[in-house]
Design a protein around this motif. Structure first.
Motif, PDB file in Angstrom:
ATOM      1  N   ALA A  56       0.839  -1.198   0.000  1.00 22.20           N
ATOM      2  CA  ALA A  56       0.000   0.000   0.000  1.00 22.20           C
ATOM      3  C   ALA A  56       0.870   1.242   0.000  1.00 22.20           C
ATOM      4  CB  ALA A  56      -0.922   0.014   1.223  1.00 22.20           C
ATOM      5  N   ALA A  57       0.357   2.305  -0.622  1.00 24.72           N
ATOM      6  CA  ALA A  57       1.043   3.593  -0.575  1.00 24.72           C
ATOM      7  C   ALA A  57       1.205   4.025   0.874  1.00 24.72           C
ATOM      8  CB  ALA A  57       0.242   4.631  -1.355  1.00 24.72           C
ATOM      9  N   GLY A  58       2.373   4.562   1.199  1.00 24.62           N
ATOM     10  CA  GLY A  58       2.664   4.983   2.563  1.00 24.62           C
ATOM     11  C   GLY A  58       3.496   3.985   3.341  1.00 24.62           C
ATOM     12  N   ASP A  59       3.599   2.743   2.856  1.00 28.24           N
ATOM     13  CA  ASP A  59       4.439   1.747   3.531  1.00 28.24           C
ATOM     14  C   ASP A  59       5.894   2.201   3.538  1.00 28.24           C
ATOM     15  OD1 ASP A  59       2.263   0.111   3.840  1.00 28.24           O
ATOM     16  OD2 ASP A  59       2.874  -1.368   2.329  1.00 28.24           O
ATOM     17  N   TRP A  60       6.584   1.895   4.629  1.00 32.39           N
ATOM     18  CA  TRP A  60       8.035   2.044   4.667  1.00 32.39           C
ATOM     19  C   TRP A  60       8.649   0.669   4.434  1.00 32.39           C
ATOM     20  CZ3 TRP A  60      11.091   6.255   4.628  1.00 32.39           C
ATOM     21  CH2 TRP A  60      10.490   7.491   4.905  1.00 32.39           C
ATOM     22  N   VAL A  61       9.654   0.617   3.556  1.00 31.32           N
ATOM     23  CA  VAL A  61      10.248  -0.664   3.186  1.00 31.32           C
ATOM     24  C   VAL A  61      11.763  -0.584   3.259  1.00 31.32           C
ATOM     25  CG1 VAL A  61       8.333  -1.381   1.709  1.00 31.32           C
ATOM     26  CG2 VAL A  61      10.196  -0.016   0.735  1.00 31.32           C
ATOM     27  N   ALA A  62      12.382  -1.744   3.453  1.00 30.57           N
ATOM     28  CA  ALA A  62      13.839  -1.863   3.384  1.00 30.57           C
ATOM     29  C   ALA A  62      14.218  -2.203   1.948  1.00 30.57           C
ATOM     30  CB  ALA A  62      14.324  -2.960   4.335  1.00 30.57           C
ATOM     31  N   VAL A  63      15.213  -1.501   1.420  1.00 29.49           N
ATOM     32  CA  VAL A  63      15.620  -1.644   0.024  1.00 29.49           C
ATOM     33  C   VAL A  63      17.088  -2.029  -0.047  1.00 29.49           C
ATOM     34  CG1 VAL A  63      15.769  -0.481  -2.213  1.00 29.49           C
ATOM     35  CG2 VAL A  63      13.936   0.123  -0.621  1.00 29.49           C
ATOM     36  N   GLU A 251     -11.411  15.106  -7.025  1.00 34.29           N
ATOM     37  CA  GLU A 251     -10.053  14.560  -6.987  1.00 34.29           C
ATOM     38  C   GLU A 251     -10.000  13.509  -5.878  1.00 34.29           C
ATOM     39  OE1 GLU A 251      -7.198  17.715  -6.717  1.00 34.29           O
ATOM     40  OE2 GLU A 251      -7.867  18.661  -8.593  1.00 34.29           O
ATOM     41  N   LEU A 252     -10.441  12.304  -6.208  1.00 28.91           N
ATOM     42  CA  LEU A 252     -10.584  11.238  -5.223  1.00 28.91           C
ATOM     43  C   LEU A 252      -9.357  10.343  -5.144  1.00 28.91           C
ATOM     44  CD1 LEU A 252     -14.204  10.153  -6.245  1.00 28.91           C
ATOM     45  CD2 LEU A 252     -13.532  11.819  -4.492  1.00 28.91           C
ATOM     46  N   LEU A 253      -8.429  10.495  -6.094  1.00 23.26           N
ATOM     47  CA  LEU A 253      -7.278   9.594  -6.167  1.00 23.26           C
ATOM     48  C   LEU A 253      -6.148  10.275  -6.914  1.00 23.26           C
ATOM     49  CD1 LEU A 253      -6.181   6.637  -5.785  1.00 23.26           C
ATOM     50  CD2 LEU A 253      -7.168   6.145  -8.041  1.00 23.26           C
ATOM     51  N   SER A 254      -4.929  10.123  -6.400  1.00 24.21           N
ATOM     52  CA  SER A 254      -3.732  10.598  -7.088  1.00 24.21           C
ATOM     53  C   SER A 254      -2.790   9.423  -7.310  1.00 24.21           C
ATOM     54  CB  SER A 254      -3.016  11.679  -6.271  1.00 24.21           C
ATOM     55  OG  SER A 254      -3.798  12.857  -6.181  1.00 24.21           O
ATOM     56  N   LEU A 255      -2.139   9.388  -8.477  1.00 27.23           N
ATOM     57  CA  LEU A 255      -1.267   8.268  -8.824  1.00 27.23           C
ATOM     58  C   LEU A 255       0.010   8.768  -9.486  1.00 27.23           C
ATOM     59  CD1 LEU A 255      -3.914   5.865 -10.410  1.00 27.23           C
ATOM     60  CD2 LEU A 255      -2.862   5.628  -8.158  1.00 27.23           C
ATOM     61  N   SER A 256       1.110   8.106  -9.185  1.00 25.74           N
ATOM     62  CA  SER A 256       2.344   8.328  -9.927  1.00 25.74           C
ATOM     63  C   SER A 256       2.361   7.392 -11.134  1.00 25.74           C
ATOM     64  CB  SER A 256       3.552   8.082  -9.024  1.00 25.74           C
ATOM     65  OG  SER A 256       3.513   6.778  -8.462  1.00 25.74           O
ATOM     66  N   ALA A 257       3.338   7.558 -12.022  1.00 21.36           N
ATOM     67  CA  ALA A 257       3.387   6.771 -13.253  1.00 21.36           C
ATOM     68  C   ALA A 257       3.424   5.276 -12.941  1.00 21.36           C
ATOM     69  CB  ALA A 257       4.610   7.164 -14.067  1.00 21.36           C
ATOM     70  N   GLY A 258       2.499   4.528 -13.516  1.00 19.73           N
ATOM     71  CA  GLY A 258       2.420   3.089 -13.285  1.00 19.73           C
ATOM     72  C   GLY A 258       1.667   2.697 -12.040  1.00 19.73           C
ATOM     73  N   GLY A 259       1.269   3.671 -11.202  1.00 21.38           N
ATOM     74  CA  GLY A 259       0.604   3.368  -9.941  1.00 21.38           C
ATOM     75  C   GLY A 259      -0.838   2.936 -10.138  1.00 21.38           C
ATOM     76  N   LYS A 260      -1.307   2.109  -9.212  1.00 17.57           N
ATOM     77  CA  LYS A 260      -2.708   1.693  -9.234  1.00 17.57           C
ATOM     78  C   LYS A 260      -3.330   1.991  -7.880  1.00 17.57           C
ATOM     79  CE  LYS A 260      -1.501  -3.157  -8.236  1.00 17.57           C
ATOM     80  NZ  LYS A 260      -1.666  -4.551  -8.691  1.00 17.57           N
ATOM     81  N   GLY A 261      -4.634   2.292  -7.888  1.00 15.17           N
ATOM     82  CA  GLY A 261      -5.303   2.647  -6.640  1.00 15.17           C
ATOM     83  C   GLY A 261      -6.807   2.583  -6.783  1.00 15.17           C
ATOM     84  N   THR A 262      -7.496   2.860  -5.676  1.00 14.45           N
ATOM     85  CA  THR A 262      -8.954   2.759  -5.621  1.00 14.45           C
ATOM     86  C   THR A 262      -9.538   4.063  -5.112  1.00 14.45           C
ATOM     87  OG1 THR A 262      -8.833   0.378  -5.211  1.00 14.45           O
ATOM     88  CG2 THR A 262     -10.887   1.492  -4.622  1.00 14.45           C
ATOM     89  N   ALA A 263     -10.544   4.557  -5.800  1.00 13.25           N
ATOM     90  CA  ALA A 263     -11.244   5.778  -5.413  1.00 13.25           C
ATOM     91  C   ALA A 263     -12.603   5.413  -4.835  1.00 13.25           C
ATOM     92  CB  ALA A 263     -11.429   6.697  -6.617  1.00 13.25           C
ATOM     93  N   THR A 264     -12.931   5.957  -3.659  1.00 11.96           N
ATOM     94  CA  THR A 264     -14.248   5.762  -3.056  1.00 11.96           C
ATOM     95  C   THR A 264     -15.173   6.862  -3.560  1.00 11.96           C
ATOM     96  OG1 THR A 264     -13.298   4.736  -1.077  1.00 11.96           O
ATOM     97  CG2 THR A 264     -15.531   5.628  -0.896  1.00 11.96           C
ATOM     98  N   LEU A 265     -16.252   6.484  -4.219  1.00 15.79           N
ATOM     99  CA  LEU A 265     -17.146   7.464  -4.827  1.00 15.79           C
ATOM    100  C   LEU A 265     -18.029   8.116  -3.771  1.00 15.79           C
ATOM    101  CD1 LEU A 265     -18.273   5.539  -8.047  1.00 15.79           C
ATOM    102  CD2 LEU A 265     -16.215   6.909  -7.646  1.00 15.79           C
ATOM    103  N   PRO A 266     -18.280   9.425  -3.889  1.00 14.25           N
ATOM    104  CA  PRO A 266     -19.153  10.123  -2.922  1.00 14.25           C
ATOM    105  C   PRO A 266     -20.560   9.530  -2.915  1.00 14.25           C
ATOM    106  CG  PRO A 266     -17.985  11.681  -4.355  1.00 14.25           C
ATOM    107  CD  PRO A 266     -17.760  10.324  -4.929  1.00 14.25           C
ATOM    108  N   ALA A 267     -21.274   9.746  -1.807  1.00  5.98           N
ATOM    109  CA  ALA A 267     -22.622   9.192  -1.653  1.00  5.98           C
ATOM    110  C   ALA A 267     -23.549   9.653  -2.779  1.00  5.98           C
ATOM    111  CB  ALA A 267     -23.193   9.600  -0.295  1.00  5.98           C
ATOM    112  N   ALA A 268     -23.460  10.931  -3.168  1.00  4.22           N
ATOM    113  CA  ALA A 268     -24.331  11.436  -4.229  1.00  4.22           C
ATOM    114  C   ALA A 268     -24.036  10.747  -5.555  1.00  4.22           C
ATOM    115  CB  ALA A 268     -24.165  12.950  -4.363  1.00  4.22           C
TER     116      ALA A 268
END
Length: 305
Positions: A56-63, A251-268
């Motif tokens: 997930a975006a935000g994870d800290w990893v050892a490289v 603007e429900l989702l931001s992505l960097s090149a090649g990134g994938k993600g999920t946008a939660t749609l507003p109730a309306a």
């Protein structure tokens, strides 16, 4: 020479002097691995081991440094509790399709007190297509308590079509939905179409949430994380002329090149899609800042009743 190549060389040099592992933060998950932010430098599609699950975006990893950096493991708390909760939810969902029988046995004599003889056995499918049995007996003994009513299962609706428009017509030079303008030829708008599939899936049900999954294609615009400018539209299939936009932008989702993600749609938005007053999703931006090509568009719908 890419930023990853430059950084790989510097990390390799650092590794040779003793720094064998460095830490970095995940910007986005990609199809091939993850995009990483290492001290302000964006590394694209860094490979990960199979053991790094639930990325997930935000994870800290050892490289591991080198000419080709590789993620070794995720840093942070033990994910066991989260995994257990997720597995339990899946098991509960599967069990909801089953009708429990506490015991099954047989013999050559009558079973004794408390048992009822079945005169006729009836069967049917309920509204969700699940098989049911009903036993007609000769006495007035009360029936067992029926199982609690559960909401319909989650469904995912995939697009039946997707395309881009530019200058009032479908864009022959875009193979995916796009937003913005990179070359000065005019702003693009892209869209995903679902026929009547969304409203059909929601008919007679109470919708609790809708999410849409997207992947930003690499090689379109800046590599940095940029927002999708999402809109609704009212088309069941691609129009021959201009694609007109409805509610938005969000603007429900931001992505960097090649990134994938999920946008939660507003109730309306989920109400409009569920009722059929809106039919699909679109993206549109002006200029080069948020220029990108986007794939995906599958919509996942959860119900409360």
């Amino acid at each position: 020479m890419t930023a990853a190549d430059d950084l790989g060389k510097s990390l390799a040099a650092a590794g040779a002097s003793g720094a064998q592992v460095v830490s970095a933060q995940v910007v986005d998950v990609t199809a091939a691995g993850v995009n990483l932010d290492y001290q302000g430098t964006l590394l694209l599609d860094v490979a990960c081991p199979d053991s790094y699950r639930g990325r997930a975006a935000g994870d800290w990893v050892a490289v591991r440094p080198g000419a080709v950096p590789v993620v070794l493991w995720r840093l942070g708390p033990d994910p066991g509790g989260t995994d257990a909760a997720s597995i339990g939810e899946i098991a509960t969902d599967a069990a909801s399709d089953l009708i429990a029988i506490s015991a099954y046995t047989w013999g050559t004599t009558t079973p004794g007190a408390g048992w009822e003889q079945v005169n006729t056995l009836w069967t049917r499918k309920d509204a969700r297509g699940v098989g049911q049995l009903y036993a007609q007996i000769g006495s007035s003994a009360p029936s067992p308590t029926p199982p609690a009513t559960r909401p319909p299962k989650t469904v995912t609706i995939s697009p039946t079509a997707a395309d881009s428009w530019r200058n009032g017509r479908r864009d022959d030079y875009a193979s995916n939905p796009m937003q913005g303008d990179w070359t000065g030829g005019g702003n693009r708008r892209g869209a995903w179409f679902y026929g009547t599939g969304i409203a059909d899936a929601c008919a007679g049900k109470a919708v609790s949430s809708m999410t849409a999954s997207f992947t930003r294609r690499a090689g379109s615009g800046s590599n940095a994380k940029r927002p999708l400018h999402l809109y609704l539209h009212g088309y069941t299939s691609p129009p021959a002329g201009q694609l007109n936009l409805a509610n938005g932008p969000e603007e429900l989702l931001s992505l960097s090149a090649g990134g994938k993600g999920t946008a939660t749609l507003p109730a309306a938005w989920r109400s409009a899609l569920a009722s059929g007053s809106a039919r699909g999703l679109a993206i549109y931006a002006s200029g080069s800042t948020d220029y990108m090509a986007v794939t995906g568009g599958a919509i996942t719908i959860k119900f409360s009743a």
